[in-house]
Structure formats: structure tokens, C-alpha cells
Design a protein around this motif. Structure first.
Motif, PDB file in Angstrom:
ATOM      1  N   SER A   4     -54.280 -13.550  19.528  1.00 48.08           N
ATOM      2  CA  SER A   4     -55.423 -13.092  18.742  1.00 48.08           C
ATOM      3  C   SER A   4     -55.111 -11.752  18.078  1.00 48.08           C
ATOM      4  O   SER A   4     -55.502 -11.498  16.934  1.00 48.08           O
ATOM      5  N   TYR A  14     -54.867 -15.732   5.294  1.00 44.08           N
ATOM      6  CA  TYR A  14     -54.787 -17.090   5.843  1.00 44.08           C
ATOM      7  C   TYR A  14     -55.265 -18.154   4.858  1.00 44.08           C
ATOM      8  O   TYR A  14     -54.599 -19.165   4.637  1.00 44.08           O
ATOM      9  N   VAL A  41     -61.672 -24.958  19.555  1.00 42.38           N
ATOM     10  CA  VAL A  41     -61.084 -23.784  20.220  1.00 42.38           C
ATOM     11  C   VAL A  41     -59.918 -23.245  19.387  1.00 42.38           C
ATOM     12  O   VAL A  41     -59.070 -24.016  18.939  1.00 42.38           O
ATOM     13  N   ALA A  43     -60.400 -21.685  16.515  1.00 39.97           N
ATOM     14  CA  ALA A  43     -60.929 -22.355  15.318  1.00 39.97           C
ATOM     15  C   ALA A  43     -60.485 -21.738  14.008  1.00 39.97           C
ATOM     16  O   ALA A  43     -60.531 -22.387  12.967  1.00 39.97           O
ATOM     17  N   GLY A  44     -60.071 -20.467  14.046  1.00 39.35           N
ATOM     18  CA  GLY A  44     -59.670 -19.814  12.798  1.00 39.35           C
ATOM     19  C   GLY A  44     -60.801 -19.884  11.783  1.00 39.35           C
ATOM     20  O   GLY A  44     -61.976 -19.653  12.089  1.00 39.35           O
ATOM     21  N   SER A  47     -60.809 -24.920   9.352  1.00 37.13           N
ATOM     22  CA  SER A  47     -60.253 -25.965   8.478  1.00 37.13           C
ATOM     23  C   SER A  47     -60.495 -27.403   8.939  1.00 37.13           C
ATOM     24  O   SER A  47     -60.666 -28.280   8.118  1.00 37.13           O
ATOM     25  N   TYR A  48     -60.457 -27.647  10.241  1.00 36.55           N
ATOM     26  CA  TYR A  48     -60.517 -29.044  10.702  1.00 36.55           C
ATOM     27  C   TYR A  48     -61.817 -29.373  11.420  1.00 36.55           C
ATOM     28  O   TYR A  48     -61.878 -30.354  12.164  1.00 36.55           O
ATOM     29  N   PRO A  60     -60.949 -15.841  18.920  1.00 32.03           N
ATOM     30  CA  PRO A  60     -60.890 -14.459  19.402  1.00 32.03           C
ATOM     31  C   PRO A  60     -60.630 -13.395  18.329  1.00 32.03           C
ATOM     32  O   PRO A  60     -60.957 -12.227  18.524  1.00 32.03           O
ATOM     33  N   ALA A  80     -59.374 -19.272  24.749  1.00 31.81           N
ATOM     34  CA  ALA A  80     -59.318 -20.611  25.344  1.00 31.81           C
ATOM     35  C   ALA A  80     -59.252 -20.548  26.865  1.00 31.81           C
ATOM     36  O   ALA A  80     -59.821 -21.393  27.557  1.00 31.81           O
ATOM     37  N   GLU A  81     -58.539 -19.543  27.362  1.00 34.78           N
ATOM     38  CA  GLU A  81     -58.297 -19.472  28.812  1.00 34.78           C
ATOM     39  C   GLU A  81     -59.555 -19.155  29.603  1.00 34.78           C
ATOM     40  O   GLU A  81     -59.556 -19.249  30.834  1.00 34.78           O
ATOM     41  N   VAL A  96     -56.563 -27.059  17.151  1.00 36.33           N
ATOM     42  CA  VAL A  96     -55.650 -27.433  16.070  1.00 36.33           C
ATOM     43  C   VAL A  96     -54.715 -26.272  15.752  1.00 36.33           C
ATOM     44  O   VAL A  96     -55.172 -25.163  15.431  1.00 36.33           O
ATOM     45  N   ALA A  97     -53.425 -26.523  15.847  1.00 37.48           N
ATOM     46  CA  ALA A  97     -52.410 -25.529  15.453  1.00 37.48           C
ATOM     47  C   ALA A  97     -52.650 -24.181  16.115  1.00 37.48           C
ATOM     48  O   ALA A  97     -52.505 -23.131  15.480  1.00 37.48           O
ATOM     49  N   THR A  98     -53.027 -24.182  17.361  1.00 34.82           N
ATOM     50  CA  THR A  98     -53.354 -22.913  18.022  1.00 34.82           C
ATOM     51  C   THR A  98     -52.743 -22.755  19.404  1.00 34.82           C
ATOM     52  O   THR A  98     -52.446 -21.644  19.808  1.00 34.82           O
ATOM     53  N   HIS A 101     -50.111 -20.259  20.431  1.00 36.54           N
ATOM     54  CA  HIS A 101     -50.432 -18.821  20.429  1.00 36.54           C
ATOM     55  C   HIS A 101     -51.103 -18.371  21.716  1.00 36.54           C
ATOM     56  O   HIS A 101     -51.270 -17.176  21.929  1.00 36.54           O
ATOM     57  N   TRP A 102     -51.536 -19.287  22.544  1.00 31.14           N
ATOM     58  CA  TRP A 102     -52.291 -18.901  23.742  1.00 31.14           C
ATOM     59  C   TRP A 102     -51.338 -18.331  24.782  1.00 31.14           C
ATOM     60  O   TRP A 102     -50.304 -18.958  25.094  1.00 31.14           O
TER      61      TRP A 102
END
Ligand SMILES: C[S@@+](CC[C@H](N)C(=O)[O-])C[C@H]1O[C@@H](n2cnc3c(N)ncnc32)[C@H](O)[C@@H]1O
Length: 248
Positions: A4, A14, A41, A43-44, A47-48, A60, A80-81, A96-98, A101-102
């Protein structure tokens, strides 16, 4: 730097290149089945997020939350955690596409499993030893991408945590969402700063690796070396580059 924090640093541009790819969205939305309530989760900018369903977003990064369009689903600042929701409070949870990064993707997936009856994750599979050579960009120009995966769980382990089945997702040659592999048949795109700024791998690989890779790709495009090395892909309409849907 956490995922984040990274997006609070690099996320400003972005939406210049990152948007819904309709063919991938269709796959994700089909995997959601008849879910009415959906948690998105990581979510940015949304987009989806599926239309016609009751969506709640979790994101975050304040910079990313701030770019969500007017009228987008409500968005909670959380990771997410540690999802701030009761057990089984959504029909489905999607990411999605995340997850790459977690800090702790296994904990994040367990949280998704806890709060939702169905889980849908779009990510990439780097578990087979040949993945680095699968995409010419990592194979010939940016092998540093491999360093970013050290210590990360494989997609097989991630799927096991939530009891998911895995489906391949091919990338159309004209993919609308400018993620790392999106321009596999349009190599000139990677020469553009605004394209690279929408892809976290470049920031994480570092300026030195980025400059060397771009310089080398530019030379190979000019000399015809790229075309020669990649003769086998230029007539494909879609490519299998390890993108996967995990459905549980
Ligand atoms: C590449 S963007 C994807 C955004 C969106 N899902 C999409 O497909 O356009 C990755 C997102 O994951 C978020 N993220 C990073 N760490 C996270 C975490 N621990 N929990 C949830 N989201 C996280 C980032 O802030 C960023 O918005």
C-alpha cells in the motif's frame, strides 16, 4: 516498503493505462457466479468491480482510493490480512492483480475465505521453473523480475490455502488493461514512460535495471533483433503467460 505504501508512491498515474479489460472482466464476473454481495479486496480504482451487484471495496492506499470514480462502490481503508467484516458476510470476495503486493498473501486469502462463501483471485503463476523464459520481457530484458518473487508462495500453495481450482487466462494481443504482460505483442509500448509508470514491476526493479532494459529493447527493436527472436508470437491473438484465476 509495503504494497500500500508502494501505491501511495507510484499510484498517481494509475488510470492513464490501467482500466477494465472486458474479456478478462467477463471471466472474473462469470467466476463470481450468482453472488449478489461482493467484496473487492485490493480494489484500487475499481477496474473489475462487477455491475449490477452490491459491491464493497477494500483498498489501503489513500492515493488509490482518491482516484475511484464518482459513483464507484463504497471503499473501506483496510488491508487484506485483516478484513474488518464478520464471518461469511459476503456471497463472494474477489482480488484482482493485487495479492503479489500483500505482505502476507496466505493470511489475506484466509481472510477472504472467512468473510465470503466464494473466493475469486486473478493472479500469475510463477511456480514452474520456466516462467522467466515464458515472456520475452523478463527473459531478455528484465530478469530482475525474478528477484521480486524470492520468498513468495507459489500459486499452487495459494490455491491450496483456499481449496481453489485454477484456470488459465490468456492475454489478448490488444489487452486494454496495461499490466506488466499486457503489451506482449506491442513491444514499443514498454519504451513509453507513461506505460511503465502504470506497472509496479518497473518501480520495484529499480531505475538502473529499468534504464538498461529499455535501452536494450529500443536497440533490439531498431535492429530487428526483437522481431527475429519473437517470430513465434507476432501472429498470435492471445498468449498464455501464466495468468490464472483461482476459484474457490
Ligand atoms: C495493481 S493494483 C490493482 C488494483 C485493482 N484490483 C485493479 O485490478 O486495477 C494493486 C493494489 O493492491 C493494493 N494493496 C497493496 N497491499 C495490499 C494489502 N495488503 N491488502 C489489500 N490491498 C493491497 C494496492 O494499494 C493497489 O491498489
Amino acid at each position: 516498503m509495503s504494497g500500500s505504501q508502494l501505491y501511495d508512491t507510484i499510484g498517481a498515474a494509475y488510470t492513464v493505462t490501467r482500466r477494465t479489460e472486458p474479456r478478462i472482466a467477463a471471466r472474473i464476473w462469470a467466476a463470481l457466479g450468482d453472488a449478489r454481495t461482493v467484496l473487492n479486496v485490493g480494489a484500487g480504482t475499481g477496474s473489475y468491480e462487477p455491475p449490477g451487484r452490491d459491491v464493497t471495496a477494500v483498498e489501503p492506499s489513500g492515493l488509490m482510493r482518491g482516484q475511484r470514480p464518482a459513483g464507484a462502490a463504497p471503499c473501506v481503508a483496510a488491508v487484506a490480512e485483516s478484513l474488518p467484516f464478520e464471518d461469511q458476510s459476503f456471497d463472494a470476495a474477489m482480488a484482482v492483480a493485487t495479492i503479489h503486493h500483500w505482505p502476507d498473501p496466505i493470511a489475506g486469502l484466509r481472510e477472504m475465505r472467512r468473510v465470503a462463501r466464494r473466493v475469486v483471485v486473478f493472479t500469475h503463476d510463477t511456480s514452474d521453473t520456466g516462467w522467466l523464459r515464458r515472456f520475452w520481457l523478463t527473459r531478455d530484458y528484465l530478469p530482475e523480475a525474478a528477484d521480486l518473487l524470492v520468498g513468495r508462495p507459489s500459486v499452487t500453495e495459494l490455491a491450496r490455502v483456499i481449496g481453489a481450482r485454477t484456470e488459465p487466462v490468456l492475454i489478448p494481443w490488444d489487452c486494454a488493461d496495461g499490466f506488466f504482460e499486457a503489451y506482449w505483442r506491442r513491444p514499443e509500448a514498454y519504451l513509453h514512460d507513461h506505460v511503465r509508470r502504470g506497472i509496479s514491476v518497473w518501480a520495484r526493479a529499480g531505475t538502473g535495471a529499468e534504464q538498461r532494459a529499455v535501452h536494450s529493447l529500443r536497440n533490439d527493436l531498431a535492429s530487428g533483433r526483437w522481431a527475429e527472436r519473437n517470430r513465434d508470437i507476432v501472429n498470435l491473438d492471445a498468449a498464455e503467460l501464466g495468468l490464472r484465476l483461482l476459484i474457490a
